[in-house]
Design a protein around this motif. Structure first.
Motif, PDB file in Angstrom:
ATOM      1  N   VAL A 244       6.204  16.243 -14.446  1.00 19.57           N
ATOM      2  CA  VAL A 244       6.053  15.138 -13.497  1.00 19.57           C
ATOM      3  C   VAL A 244       4.676  14.521 -13.680  1.00 19.57           C
ATOM      4  O   VAL A 244       3.661  15.204 -13.587  1.00 19.57           O
ATOM      5  N   VAL A 245       4.654  13.225 -13.966  1.00 18.18           N
ATOM      6  CA  VAL A 245       3.404  12.473 -14.062  1.00 18.18           C
ATOM      7  C   VAL A 245       3.647  11.138 -13.356  1.00 18.18           C
ATOM      8  O   VAL A 245       4.217  10.209 -13.916  1.00 18.18           O
ATOM      9  N   GLY A 246       3.236  11.075 -12.095  1.00 14.50           N
ATOM     10  CA  GLY A 246       3.532   9.898 -11.287  1.00 14.50           C
ATOM     11  C   GLY A 246       4.935   9.994 -10.715  1.00 14.50           C
ATOM     12  O   GLY A 246       5.155   9.879  -9.524  1.00 14.50           O
ATOM     13  N   TRP A 247       5.902  10.193 -11.571  1.00 15.98           N
ATOM     14  CA  TRP A 247       7.299  10.440 -11.213  1.00 15.98           C
ATOM     15  C   TRP A 247       7.875  11.346 -12.308  1.00 15.98           C
ATOM     16  O   TRP A 247       7.265  11.496 -13.366  1.00 15.98           O
ATOM     17  N   PRO A 248       9.033  11.940 -12.093  1.00 19.80           N
ATOM     18  CA  PRO A 248       9.583  12.867 -13.085  1.00 19.80           C
ATOM     19  C   PRO A 248       9.854  12.208 -14.440  1.00 19.80           C
ATOM     20  O   PRO A 248      10.357  11.085 -14.500  1.00 19.80           O
ATOM     21  N   VAL A 249       9.496  12.923 -15.499  1.00 17.12           N
ATOM     22  CA  VAL A 249       9.825  12.449 -16.846  1.00 17.12           C
ATOM     23  C   VAL A 249      11.337  12.296 -16.971  1.00 17.12           C
ATOM     24  O   VAL A 249      11.828  11.399 -17.668  1.00 17.12           O
TER      25      VAL A 249
ATOM     26  N   LEU B 121      13.592   9.222 -18.670  1.00 15.81           N
ATOM     27  CA  LEU B 121      14.559   9.442 -19.738  1.00 15.81           C
ATOM     28  C   LEU B 121      15.962   9.012 -19.338  1.00 15.81           C
ATOM     29  O   LEU B 121      16.725   8.486 -20.159  1.00 15.81           O
ATOM     30  N   LEU B 122      16.317   9.213 -18.071  1.00 18.72           N
ATOM     31  CA  LEU B 122      17.647   8.820 -17.606  1.00 18.72           C
ATOM     32  C   LEU B 122      17.836   7.313 -17.705  1.00 18.72           C
ATOM     33  O   LEU B 122      18.835   6.832 -18.256  1.00 18.72           O
TER      34      LEU B 122
ATOM     35  N   LEU C 142      21.753   8.140 -29.308  1.00 16.50           N
ATOM     36  CA  LEU C 142      20.390   8.145 -28.779  1.00 16.50           C
ATOM     37  C   LEU C 142      20.421   8.128 -27.253  1.00 16.50           C
ATOM     38  O   LEU C 142      19.635   8.820 -26.594  1.00 16.50           O
ATOM     39  N   ALA C 143      21.343   7.332 -26.692  1.00 13.60           N
ATOM     40  CA  ALA C 143      21.499   7.300 -25.233  1.00 13.60           C
ATOM     41  C   ALA C 143      21.892   8.673 -24.708  1.00 13.60           C
ATOM     42  O   ALA C 143      21.344   9.163 -23.708  1.00 13.60           O
ATOM     43  N   ILE C 144      22.842   9.321 -25.399  1.00 13.72           N
ATOM     44  CA  ILE C 144      23.284  10.655 -25.000  1.00 13.72           C
ATOM     45  C   ILE C 144      22.133  11.649 -25.107  1.00 13.72           C
ATOM     46  O   ILE C 144      21.945  12.511 -24.237  1.00 13.72           O
ATOM     47  N   ALA C 145      21.339  11.533 -26.175  1.00  9.57           N
ATOM     48  CA  ALA C 145      20.193  12.429 -26.368  1.00  9.57           C
ATOM     49  C   ALA C 145      19.222  12.320 -25.197  1.00  9.57           C
ATOM     50  O   ALA C 145      18.769  13.337 -24.650  1.00  9.57           O
ATOM     51  N   ALA C 146      18.899  11.095 -24.802  1.00  8.64           N
ATOM     52  CA  ALA C 146      17.950  10.892 -23.706  1.00  8.64           C
ATOM     53  C   ALA C 146      18.483  11.479 -22.398  1.00  8.64           C
ATOM     54  O   ALA C 146      17.744  12.127 -21.644  1.00  8.64           O
ATOM     55  N   VAL C 147      19.777  11.284 -22.146  1.00  8.19           N
ATOM     56  CA  VAL C 147      20.367  11.785 -20.906  1.00  8.19           C
ATOM     57  C   VAL C 147      20.455  13.313 -20.923  1.00  8.19           C
ATOM     58  O   VAL C 147      20.216  13.971 -19.902  1.00  8.19           O
ATOM     59  N   LEU C 148      20.787  13.900 -22.073  1.00  5.42           N
ATOM     60  CA  LEU C 148      20.854  15.363 -22.164  1.00  5.42           C
ATOM     61  C   LEU C 148      19.493  16.005 -21.908  1.00  5.42           C
ATOM     62  O   LEU C 148      19.387  17.002 -21.173  1.00  5.42           O
ATOM     63  N   VAL C 149      18.459  15.447 -22.512  1.00  6.74           N
ATOM     64  CA  VAL C 149      17.109  15.979 -22.279  1.00  6.74           C
ATOM     65  C   VAL C 149      16.710  15.752 -20.822  1.00  6.74           C
ATOM     66  O   VAL C 149      16.090  16.616 -20.195  1.00  6.74           O
ATOM     67  N   ASP C 150      17.096  14.596 -20.279  1.00 10.01           N
ATOM     68  CA  ASP C 150      16.837  14.320 -18.858  1.00 10.01           C
ATOM     69  C   ASP C 150      17.474  15.387 -17.976  1.00 10.01           C
ATOM     70  O   ASP C 150      16.845  15.931 -17.071  1.00 10.01           O
ATOM     71  N   ARG C 151      18.746  15.716 -18.241  1.00  8.80           N
ATOM     72  CA  ARG C 151      19.453  16.718 -17.431  1.00  8.80           C
ATOM     73  C   ARG C 151      18.810  18.095 -17.573  1.00  8.80           C
ATOM     74  O   ARG C 151      18.739  18.861 -16.612  1.00  8.80           O
ATOM     75  N   SER C 152      18.346  18.413 -18.784  1.00  7.34           N
ATOM     76  CA  SER C 152      17.708  19.718 -18.984  1.00  7.34           C
ATOM     77  C   SER C 152      16.431  19.818 -18.149  1.00  7.34           C
ATOM     78  O   SER C 152      16.148  20.854 -17.551  1.00  7.34           O
ATOM     79  N   LEU C 153      15.664  18.726 -18.091  1.00  5.01           N
ATOM     80  CA  LEU C 153      14.441  18.729 -17.287  1.00  5.01           C
ATOM     81  C   LEU C 153      14.768  18.782 -15.798  1.00  5.01           C
ATOM     82  O   LEU C 153      14.087  19.457 -15.022  1.00  5.01           O
ATOM     83  N   ALA C 154      15.823  18.066 -15.399  1.00  4.16           N
ATOM     84  CA  ALA C 154      16.213  18.049 -13.988  1.00  4.16           C
ATOM     85  C   ALA C 154      16.655  19.437 -13.534  1.00  4.16           C
ATOM     86  O   ALA C 154      16.297  19.894 -12.438  1.00  4.16           O
TER      87      ALA C 154
END
Length: 228
Positions: A91-96, A100-101, A72-84
């Protein structure tokens, strides 16, 4: 001759999956796999009432459960990297991606620092420092997951994803809060446990769906790119 060589190359390049789509897809799949492994642990030890107990020291399900939490941690970071890498739009207030990271890092810590046998509530009799660390990071991870859902719900991009985020946010918030209150008041542990498992499953499934949606958006955007 130059045109007949360059155009086929351009079409091939556009049909290949971009790094963004690959990262997001891998993140989505990792999230769904995490949910499956957690439910395998749940069926393995049906007497366990709360999610974190499955990963407690000396539990036979601990290796598998902590692997699921790490996924689950890896999933969140992978999606974070894809968005980055994709940039803009989320971006809502700060980047999604930032939410996620940090969320992924929290689940990563919780997967390594497990709770003690029985997973007692911190500051109660029998609780150890590792219980405070594990539960604090696990709870913060799920709170950040809810924050990410709220951010995505506020983005005018995919109406169905906004609706899914709102529904999941409300469901996860209500079930997790109810489960926590039942646990703190030492009420019906079976009900509280079922609510916690429901909240965890919904939150993890949201990660999976969001990852696949980001990948689909990226493929759609690349498909609309004009030939060079």
């Amino acid at each position: 001759m130059t045109e007949t060589v360059e155009r086929p190359v351009t079409r091939v390049a556009r049909t290949q999956a971009s790094p963004v789509a690959r990262l997001a897809t891998a993140g989505g799949i990792a999230a769904f796999l995490s949910a499956v492994l957690i439910w395998v642990c749940r069926l393995w030890e049906p007497s366990v009432q709360y999610v974190s107990q499955l990963g407690a020291t000396s539990m036979p399900t601990a290796p598998l459960f902590n692997t699921a939490l790490l996924l689950l941690a890896i999933a969140a970071v992978l999606v974070d990297r894809s968005l980055a890498f994709r940039g803009g739009g989320y971006v809502v207030g700060w980047p999604v991606a930032t939410t996620l990271l940090v969320c992924g890092l929290c689940f990563g810590v919780a997967s390594v620092v497990t709770c003690s046998p029985g997973c007692p509530i911190p500051f109660t009799e029998g609780a150890l420092p590792q219980d405070l660390i594990h539960i604090s990071f696990a709870v913060l991870g799920f709170v950040l997951a809810i924050v990410a859902m709220g951010q995505v719900a506020a983005i005018r991009r995919r109406p169905w994803m906004r609706a899914a985020s709102v529904v999941t946010l409300v469901a996860v918030g209500l079930t997790s809060f109810s489960g926590a209150m039942i646990a703190l008041s030492r009420g019906d542990t079976t009900l509280g446990g079922n609510l916690e498992f429901t909240a965890a499953t919904l939150a993890i499934a949201w990660f999976g769906v969001f990852g696949l949606q980001v990948a689909a958006d990226e493929r759609r955007a690349r498909a609309k790119m004009p030939d060079v």
